[in-house]
Design an enzyme around this catalytic site. Structure first.
Site, PDB file in Angstrom:
ATOM      1  N   ASP A   9      -3.568  -9.407   9.110  1.00 48.78           N
ATOM      2  CA  ASP A   9      -2.313  -8.431   9.322  1.00 48.78           C
ATOM      3  C   ASP A   9      -1.816  -7.101   8.680  1.00 48.78           C
ATOM      4  O   ASP A   9      -1.952  -6.457   8.164  1.00 48.78           O
ATOM      5  CB  ASP A   9      -1.042  -8.270  10.354  1.00 48.78           C
ATOM      6  CG  ASP A   9      -1.517  -9.589  11.965  1.00 48.78           C
ATOM      7  OD1 ASP A   9      -2.946  -9.207  12.226  1.00 48.78           O
ATOM      8  OD2 ASP A   9      -0.608  -9.938  12.610  1.00 48.78           O
ATOM      9  N   HIS A  10      -1.369  -8.375   7.256  1.00 48.71           N
ATOM     10  CA  HIS A  10      -0.749  -7.351   6.284  1.00 48.71           C
ATOM     11  C   HIS A  10      -2.122  -6.481   5.388  1.00 48.71           C
ATOM     12  O   HIS A  10      -1.883  -5.411   5.131  1.00 48.71           O
ATOM     13  CB  HIS A  10      -0.225  -8.288   5.525  1.00 48.71           C
ATOM     14  CG  HIS A  10       0.872  -8.732   6.940  1.00 48.71           C
ATOM     15  ND1 HIS A  10       1.873  -7.697   6.615  1.00 48.71           N
ATOM     16  CD2 HIS A  10       1.871  -9.758   7.144  1.00 48.71           C
ATOM     17  CE1 HIS A  10       2.346  -8.225   7.465  1.00 48.71           C
ATOM     18  NE2 HIS A  10       2.907 -10.364   7.593  1.00 48.71           N
ATOM     19  N   ARG A  18       0.140   4.481   4.204  1.00 52.18           N
ATOM     20  CA  ARG A  18      -0.388   5.448   3.443  1.00 52.18           C
ATOM     21  C   ARG A  18      -1.186   5.787   4.823  1.00 52.18           C
ATOM     22  O   ARG A  18      -1.980   7.571   4.088  1.00 52.18           O
ATOM     23  CB  ARG A  18      -0.876   5.485   2.632  1.00 52.18           C
ATOM     24  CG  ARG A  18       0.073   5.249   0.753  1.00 52.18           C
ATOM     25  CD  ARG A  18       0.629   6.431   0.728  1.00 52.18           C
ATOM     26  NE  ARG A  18       2.204   6.108  -0.023  1.00 52.18           N
ATOM     27  CZ  ARG A  18       2.021   6.353  -1.889  1.00 52.18           C
ATOM     28  NH1 ARG A  18       0.170   7.207  -2.007  1.00 52.18           N
ATOM     29  NH2 ARG A  18       2.741   6.266  -2.859  1.00 52.18           N
ATOM     30  N   HIS A  43      -2.953  -9.306  14.987  1.00 53.28           N
ATOM     31  CA  HIS A  43      -1.852  -9.680  15.792  1.00 53.28           C
ATOM     32  C   HIS A  43      -1.586  -8.324  16.182  1.00 53.28           C
ATOM     33  O   HIS A  43      -1.533  -6.965  14.837  1.00 53.28           O
ATOM     34  CB  HIS A  43      -1.140  -9.806  15.576  1.00 53.28           C
ATOM     35  CG  HIS A  43       0.677  -9.581  16.531  1.00 53.28           C
ATOM     36  ND1 HIS A  43       1.655 -10.458  16.349  1.00 53.28           N
ATOM     37  CD2 HIS A  43       0.266  -9.586  17.555  1.00 53.28           C
ATOM     38  CE1 HIS A  43       2.017  -9.882  17.017  1.00 53.28           C
ATOM     39  NE2 HIS A  43       1.116  -9.055  17.900  1.00 53.28           N
ATOM     40  N   ARG A  45      -0.327  -5.279  17.865  1.00 49.60           N
ATOM     41  CA  ARG A  45       1.240  -4.994  18.371  1.00 49.60           C
ATOM     42  C   ARG A  45       1.004  -4.350  19.301  1.00 49.60           C
ATOM     43  O   ARG A  45       0.843  -3.043  18.957  1.00 49.60           O
ATOM     44  CB  ARG A  45       2.145  -4.974  17.434  1.00 49.60           C
ATOM     45  CG  ARG A  45       2.333  -6.407  16.957  1.00 49.60           C
ATOM     46  CD  ARG A  45       3.278  -5.899  15.685  1.00 49.60           C
ATOM     47  NE  ARG A  45       5.059  -5.910  15.791  1.00 49.60           N
ATOM     48  CZ  ARG A  45       5.921  -6.356  16.354  1.00 49.60           C
ATOM     49  NH1 ARG A  45       5.832  -7.804  15.794  1.00 49.60           N
ATOM     50  NH2 ARG A  45       6.678  -6.490  16.813  1.00 49.60           N
ATOM     51  N   GLU A  70      -3.867 -12.525  18.117  1.00 47.20           N
ATOM     52  CA  GLU A  70      -2.652 -12.700  19.137  1.00 47.20           C
ATOM     53  C   GLU A  70      -2.138 -11.177  19.960  1.00 47.20           C
ATOM     54  O   GLU A  70      -2.478  -9.703  19.333  1.00 47.20           O
ATOM     55  CB  GLU A  70      -1.629 -12.839  17.794  1.00 47.20           C
ATOM     56  CG  GLU A  70      -1.854 -13.986  17.218  1.00 47.20           C
ATOM     57  CD  GLU A  70      -1.082 -14.244  15.934  1.00 47.20           C
ATOM     58  OE1 GLU A  70      -1.401 -15.076  15.351  1.00 47.20           O
ATOM     59  OE2 GLU A  70      -0.893 -13.388  15.396  1.00 47.20           O
ATOM     60  N   THR A 100       8.809  -9.469  11.691  1.00 44.24           N
ATOM     61  CA  THR A 100       7.864 -10.566  12.259  1.00 44.24           C
ATOM     62  C   THR A 100       8.618 -11.041  13.249  1.00 44.24           C
ATOM     63  O   THR A 100       8.866 -10.568  13.707  1.00 44.24           O
ATOM     64  CB  THR A 100       7.751 -11.654  10.886  1.00 44.24           C
ATOM     65  OG1 THR A 100       6.697 -11.934  11.363  1.00 44.24           O
ATOM     66  CG2 THR A 100       8.726 -12.361   9.967  1.00 44.24           C
ATOM     67  N   HIS A 191       3.037 -19.756  10.859  1.00 47.70           N
ATOM     68  CA  HIS A 191       3.984 -18.958  10.500  1.00 47.70           C
ATOM     69  C   HIS A 191       5.225 -19.296   9.426  1.00 47.70           C
ATOM     70  O   HIS A 191       5.608 -20.642   9.174  1.00 47.70           O
ATOM     71  CB  HIS A 191       5.575 -18.637  11.485  1.00 47.70           C
ATOM     72  CG  HIS A 191       5.766 -17.417  11.567  1.00 47.70           C
ATOM     73  ND1 HIS A 191       5.513 -15.909  12.438  1.00 47.70           N
ATOM     74  CD2 HIS A 191       7.342 -17.304  11.514  1.00 47.70           C
ATOM     75  CE1 HIS A 191       6.367 -15.103  11.690  1.00 47.70           C
ATOM     76  NE2 HIS A 191       7.950 -15.727  11.614  1.00 47.70           N
ATOM     77  N   GLY A 192       5.220 -18.227   8.404  1.00 46.80           N
ATOM     78  CA  GLY A 192       6.072 -18.596   7.374  1.00 46.80           C
ATOM     79  C   GLY A 192       5.423 -19.389   6.911  1.00 46.80           C
ATOM     80  O   GLY A 192       5.756 -19.967   5.030  1.00 46.80           O
ATOM     81  N   GLY A 213      -1.165 -15.609   6.716  1.00 42.32           N
ATOM     82  CA  GLY A 213      -1.729 -14.458   6.525  1.00 42.32           C
ATOM     83  C   GLY A 213      -0.955 -14.027   4.923  1.00 42.32           C
ATOM     84  O   GLY A 213      -1.433 -13.347   4.410  1.00 42.32           O
ATOM     85  N   HIS A 214       0.774 -13.334   5.439  1.00 41.86           N
ATOM     86  CA  HIS A 214       1.105 -12.693   4.402  1.00 41.86           C
ATOM     87  C   HIS A 214       1.117 -13.546   2.978  1.00 41.86           C
ATOM     88  O   HIS A 214       1.090 -13.042   1.710  1.00 41.86           O
ATOM     89  CB  HIS A 214       2.704 -12.908   4.722  1.00 41.86           C
ATOM     90  CG  HIS A 214       3.191 -11.945   3.958  1.00 41.86           C
ATOM     91  ND1 HIS A 214       4.224 -12.658   2.882  1.00 41.86           N
ATOM     92  CD2 HIS A 214       3.811 -10.640   3.809  1.00 41.86           C
ATOM     93  CE1 HIS A 214       4.898 -12.092   2.524  1.00 41.86           C
ATOM     94  NE2 HIS A 214       5.281 -10.396   2.771  1.00 41.86           N
TER      95      HIS A 214
END
Length: 248
Positions: A9-10, A18, A43, A45, A70, A100, A191-192, A213-214
């Site tokens: 995702d990130h 941009r 994901h 969204r 997701e 998030t 998550h996290g 991911g992040h």
């Protein structure tokens, strides 16, 4: 052995800042596979803040591993999921104002809608996971909904700041894993999670997969994408092997 789902995702977040054509989530997905990812998570969204519809359709036929899509429990998202036919769909809650995903899906509070969504996706040949808090009530509701997989939200564990809180949240996750297995569910988590906290979760017997991911995207700034993926996978596998040896 425990599996790593690399969430891209990130990579798309950076691109969308941009509105450029780079960095390309498709390239990130394929490189992650080469570096040892067992599946690719993304994901889509409702607000399309990072992953776009075109990304989902472009990535799906190119993957050698699994796609874990997701999405929210909405008619639009379920229609897209059925059209794309990823191997897995993880149903998650969404709020437009959140940075998030803030918590797990309230399956118990939306039992009928979630059950219908699980059935629709299953009929399309898609394995369904429900992203839920490590809570016995939600696990039971997930089983009633017919989902074969749950993904435990590890955010509270990741955000715990002192050792007592960390251990309490880890115990909560451990109990939820046992409860999920008791219901015959495949248990994933995420998550996290990052390089400093992943091993305690990866060591928990019964967790099949971690989606991260992040932290990987962030570490790739310094170490490169391939190494960031390899290092995360290595930490997970080392923790699981050490746990297995400890129980032998």
């Amino acid at each position: 052995m425990i599996e790593l789902g690399v969430n891209i995702d990130h990579v798309a977040t950076l691109r969308q800042q941009r509105h450029t054509a780079y960095p390309d989530p498709v390239q990130a997905a394929l490189r992650a596979e080469d570096a040892g990812a067992d599946l690719i998570t993304l994901h889509l969204r409702e607000d399309r803040r990072h992953i776009q519809d075109a990304d989902v359709y472009a990535i799906r036929p190119l993957l050698r591993t699994r796609m874990n899509l997701e999405c929210a429990v909405t008619p639009e998202m379920l229609e897209i999921a059925c059209a794309v036919k990823p191997s897995d769909v993880c149903l998650v809650p969404e709020k437009r104002t959140e940075l998030t995903t803030e918590g797990g899906l309230d399956v118990a509070g939306a039992q009928a809608a979630v059950t219908d969504a699980v059935q629709l996706l299953a009929e399309a040949g898609i394995r369904v996971s429900l992203f839920i808090d490590p809570d016995a009530r939600q696990i039971e509701a997930a089983a009633r909904a017919g989902a074969p997989v749950i993904e435990l939200h590890t955010g509270a564990y990741a955000e715990a700041r002192d050792d007592a809180a960390v251990q309490a949240e880890l115990a909560r996750v451990r109990a939820a894993v046992a409860e999920g297995l008791r219901h015959g569910l495949r248990v994933n988590a995420g998550h996290g999670l990052h390089y400093g906290n992943v091993q305690a979760v990866a060591a928990l017997d019964g967790i099949a997969e971690l989606n991260i991911g992040h932290a990987i995207v962030a570490q790739s700034i310094f170490d490169g994408w391939d190494k960031a993926v390899r290092d995360m996978k290595a930490l997970m596998v080392q923790a699981r092997l050490a746990a297995v040896r400890g129980h032998a």
